[in-house]
Design a protein around this motif. Sequence first.
Motif, PDB file in Angstrom:
ATOM      1  N   UNK A 129     101.001 -33.509 -23.483  1.00  0.00           N
ATOM      2  CA  UNK A 129      99.715 -33.127 -24.048  1.00  0.00           C
ATOM      3  C   UNK A 129      99.859 -31.842 -24.832  1.00  0.00           C
ATOM      4  N   UNK A 130      98.930 -31.629 -25.743  1.00  0.00           N
ATOM      5  CA  UNK A 130      99.022 -30.506 -26.669  1.00  0.00           C
ATOM      6  C   UNK A 130      97.890 -29.513 -26.446  1.00  0.00           C
ATOM      7  N   UNK A 131      98.209 -28.248 -26.665  1.00  0.00           N
ATOM      8  CA  UNK A 131      97.230 -27.168 -26.578  1.00  0.00           C
ATOM      9  C   UNK A 131      97.242 -26.389 -27.888  1.00  0.00           C
ATOM     10  N   UNK A 132      96.073 -26.109 -28.385  1.00  0.00           N
ATOM     11  CA  UNK A 132      95.984 -25.207 -29.532  1.00  0.00           C
ATOM     12  C   UNK A 132      95.834 -23.776 -29.020  1.00  0.00           C
ATOM     13  N   UNK A 133      96.228 -22.820 -29.820  1.00  0.00           N
ATOM     14  CA  UNK A 133      95.987 -21.432 -29.463  1.00  0.00           C
ATOM     15  C   UNK A 133      94.483 -21.149 -29.568  1.00  0.00           C
ATOM     16  N   UNK A 134      93.978 -20.240 -28.758  1.00  0.00           N
ATOM     17  CA  UNK A 134      92.542 -19.942 -28.825  1.00  0.00           C
ATOM     18  C   UNK A 134      92.184 -19.271 -30.138  1.00  0.00           C
ATOM     19  N   UNK A 135      90.977 -19.538 -30.575  1.00  0.00           N
ATOM     20  CA  UNK A 135      90.461 -18.900 -31.792  1.00  0.00           C
ATOM     21  C   UNK A 135      89.571 -17.741 -31.379  1.00  0.00           C
ATOM     22  N   UNK A 136      89.987 -16.533 -31.742  1.00  0.00           N
ATOM     23  CA  UNK A 136      89.234 -15.341 -31.369  1.00  0.00           C
ATOM     24  C   UNK A 136      88.961 -14.512 -32.613  1.00  0.00           C
TER      25      UNK A 136
END
Length: 385
Positions: A75-82
């Motif tokens: 599964x894939x995770x994107x980096x958080x958008x801050x």
Amino acid sequence: MIVGGGPAGSAAAWQAVQTGARVVVCDKAEFPRDKPCGDGLTPRAVSYIQKMGLADQIANFHRVNGAKVFSPSEWELSFPRRPGMPDHGHVARRLELDAMLLKQAESAGAEVRQSAEVVGPVVDDDGRIAGVTLRSGEQIRADAVIAADGAYSPIKRALKLDSQYRGYSAIAIRAEMPINRPDTDSLDIYLKLMFRGDQLPGYGWVFPLGGGRVNIGLGYVNSYKNWQQINSTQLLGEFLASLPADWELPGIDELKTCKAVQGWRLPMGFTAWPPWRPGVLFAGDALGAARPASGAGISKALQSGMAAGECAVAALTNSGPDDFSNYTLRMQEAWGKEYRRGRYFHKLVGIPAIANAGVKVLDTVSHPSIRAHLLFWEQWAKPQK
């Protein structure tokens, strides 16, 4: 006075000279020098490097846009958008990264002394740290010392300091090698890391360096009761053998022959607390600042270094070198809750049954934000569309 030319020391020096402070950086190495590391830069690490005025330079390293996790499903995770922060990371060899950071501190006005090994502090009659002693016998006196001198900090050892917290360590090992696959834009994480049938509190990784090369390694925490029985080089060989055969990776014996295999200890959970004593502040690995959940050390080194540099100058300006409690407050505010949870977390995952159950739970969770929060990132990540 800064001891150590790694990310924490360079960030502290750069931060301190912004106020006009006179800064001397001492490091036992001659740069550029390599250092064993996973080489991964999270978005937060990238943001601190950008703050140091190196946005263009850091952009030249291989970019990654998220993580791909195998647990064992994929599964894939994107980096958080801050707001105001990058949404991507990079993979950068420490040989190049550390030299770049140290040069930036020097360009900002810090005096850099390479091949200047610090063996201990200079201690005044009242017990305050008043400088450092070099291997050559030379003493360099300073109003404040920032000890960013690594996991085996000679300053911390000379002072026989302990921590009011029970810190812990990760044991990590890696090798750089060619790979027969296109360059990717993800940090690949393998959660199933086994030893004699036990699920270890750790993970393996494959991080792309670009140009057809990768950094492959693994790390595990010493909360596992049988950690001293693990031959980390052998474990790395087993991990390499478990990766796809069509990648045509070299075997562990070949990597050992060319001296590509490097291991290190990663202190975590605040191994020096309080983070200062009269005249000295600890940062980076000397503080035990690596992130509890993932072991990510570079972002925490940069953050603690900048905080130490700023807090040291502020205290010297207003109250003197006997009270750096502003640094304690800064670290507690930034990391206190996270690191407290981390200490409990590592006690639990050191039990193989709990670690194995945790991996199974993560494998059944479907929402990417929950996975991201439980694993690596500091807040909820937006689902990928």
